[in-house]
Design an enzyme around this catalytic site. Structure first.
Site: not given
Ligand SMILES: Nc1nc(C(F)(F)F)ncc1COP(=O)(O)OP(=O)(O)O
Ligand SMILES: [Mg+2]
Length: 217
Positions: A40, A112, A141
């Site tokens: 990511r 998600s 995040k």
């Protein structure tokens, strides 16, 4: 999809490791027994495109040597062209049904979700697993929404969601077992391993908390 792969699902980009080399951090995490890895590369300090591809290729090769699935976050083209084992998409991305049409059937698709509606929709769209969170407060995040807590997982199960679930957000050795206890098949995390003094030891400790120490012990 074998939901065992979700047991200890490490997520990392080069900007999650402090000043350490992401390849070295991943190597330690693999040796410590992570069961899945997601690349990511996004947010503050993420690599430009060309370096992102180079790093993605290297991290994929490292996972392949350990027979650990390599998942790409967001970037469907990269997932397909790197021949990743899967792709993970969020609510702002294309629906899983559309992504599925583009990907080889062997690739898993994770979505998600925060709410029951999102979970039902993802299941209807053909998602293979759900990333439910954020479980707890997280500063990894940058655009994380309010935590859903363990209740968030319990509610999905009570609503009849049977898809494999991995909890994400603010998870570490102190609360990992609670996530599985609440009905998830595993935990997903970044900084509990990527910023640990000893990433291998941190992964091993997490594995042992998630019942069953790694065979390497
Ligand atoms: N990357 C993720 N991986 C998982 C997984 F299930 F794999 F644990 N769950 C949730 C997320 C969050 O995904 P998304 O909503 O796209 O946000 P971002 O692109 O910032 O990660
Ligand atoms: Mg995403």
């Amino acid at each position: 999809m074998d939901k065992e792969m979700l047991k200890l699902y490490f997520i990392m980009g080069s900007n999650n490791t402090g000043d350490r080399n992401p390849e070295q951090v991943l190597q330690k995490a693999l040796q410590g027994g992570i069961t899945c890895f997601q690349f990511r590369e996004k947010g503050q300090g993420a690599l430009p495109e060309e370096e992102k591809w180079k790093l993605g290729r290297k991290l994929k090769a490292q996972c392949a040597a350990f027979h650990v699935p390599f998942i790409v976050n967001d970037d469907v083209d990269m997932a397909i062209r790197l021949e990743a084992d899967g792709i993970h998409i969020g609510q702002e991305d294309d629906p899983a049904s559309k992504v599925k049409e583009r990907c080889p059937a062997r690739m898993v698709i994770g979505v998600s979700v925060r709410t029951i509606e999102e979970a039902h929709q993802a299941a209807a769209d053909g998602a293979d697993y759900l990333g439910v969170g954020p479980m707890f407060a997280t500063d990894t995040k940058e655009d994380a929404k309010a935590p859903v807590g363990l209740e968030g997982i319990r509610r999905l199960r009570a609503e009849g969601i049977t898809l494999p679930i991995v909890g994400i957000g603010g998870i570490d050795a102190s609360n990992a077992a609670d996530i599985v206890e609440a009905g998830a098949d595993g935990v997903s995390l970044i900084s509990a391993i990527s910023l640990a003094d000893a990433p291998e030891k941190a992964a091993r400790e997490l594995r042992s908390r998630l019942n069953g120490p790694t065979e390497k012990q």
